[in-house]
Design an enzyme around this catalytic site. Structure first.
Site: not given
Ligand code: HPA
Length: 261
Positions: A21, A52, A74, A76-77, A104, A199-200, A223, A235
């Protein structure tokens, strides 16, 4: 000749990098670049989320021929943790031997603050998914000791030192997303030995190790994890802080490629 190699116009990179990201600007550092949209490459997933690009860039960084995968899809997509498998299979077939994964991530430690870069030493798969599920054959029982290649880690630490870039080290915990973690989940991730959450990356590491690729991982900390000092990740924050750290990441990677044997 592999299908992918035909697009490379005679270039034969041995190392590839997947940009996470908001690290997409690294692709601009590639000299003499050939750019191929993922849409033109069979089986490549076209990323649907902002930040992306979805383009394969081949050219030189630090004087070395490299393949840059600007953008990832990802799990989650689509719910498919093996969504990047065609990409990894094809880069392997095209002769890639080493892979750098960037992402990220949220930090679990106040000592690894937003803007830090963290070298991944190991991961915890907390997603409940595994990209190798459904595969048959003994090769799916992939050993995950030293999944993040010790020699590549050493070289990245050396490059960071040479460029005076502080490089943290730690364990990446993979949550499926796309919702961010709850403060309770962040407390758990701290207790089980994590340093960052994201998440990746972990599914790609698993698939790359199955193919015998050597892997390194770098997280840009955008963060603090939810609930730490009142943090509330978003995001927008991920994209904004990721872009800020991108310049240092570019310096670190350029040095790494330059010194690469
Ligand atoms: N959690 C999960 N993924 C992330 C985060 C986070 O806090 N920040 C950036 N990617």
């Amino acid at each position: 000749m592999s299908e992918l190699l035909k697009h490379f116009d005679g270039r034969a990179p041995k190392i590839a990098i997947i940009l996470g990201s908001s690290l997409g600007s690294f692709a601009d550092a590639v000299k003499g670049a050939i750019r191929i949209p993922y849409g033109d490459l069979k089986g490549f997933p076209v990323p649907k989320i902002s930040g992306h690009a979805g383009e394969l860039v081949v050219g030189k960084v630090g004087g070395k021929e490299i393949a840059v995968l600007a953008g990832r899809a990802h799990a989650y997509e689509s719910g498919n943790p093996a969504v990047m498998r065609p990409v990894l299979d094809q880069i392997k077939a095209a002769g890639i031997e080493r892979l750098i994964l960037t992402n990220a991530a949220g930090s679990l430690k106040t000592s690894i603050g937003p803007g830090s870069i963290m070298l991944i030493t190991d991961h915890i798969n907390y997603s409940g998914m595994n990209p190798l599920i459904g595969g048959h054959g003994d090769e799916n029982f992939v050993p995950m000791t030293d999944a993040y290649d010790p020699a590549m880690r050493k070289a990245l630490l050396k490059a960071a030192k040479a460029e005076k870039i502080p490089l943290k080290q730690g364990v990446y915990v993979w949550f499926s997303g796309p919702s961010f973690e709850t403060p309770a989940e962040i407390r758990m991730a701290q207790i089980i030995g994590g340093h960052a959450v994201g998440m990746s990356t972990a599914p790609e590491t698993i698939m790359a190790r199955r193919l015998g690729l050597k892997v390194a991982g770098l997280s840009v900390i955008t963060n603090l994890g939810a609930g730490i000092k009142g943090a509330s990740p978003s995001h927008e924050e991920t994209k904004r802080e990721g872009a800020k750290a991108a310049e240092r990441m570019k310096t670190l990677l350029t040095r790494f490629f330059k010194d690469l044997k």
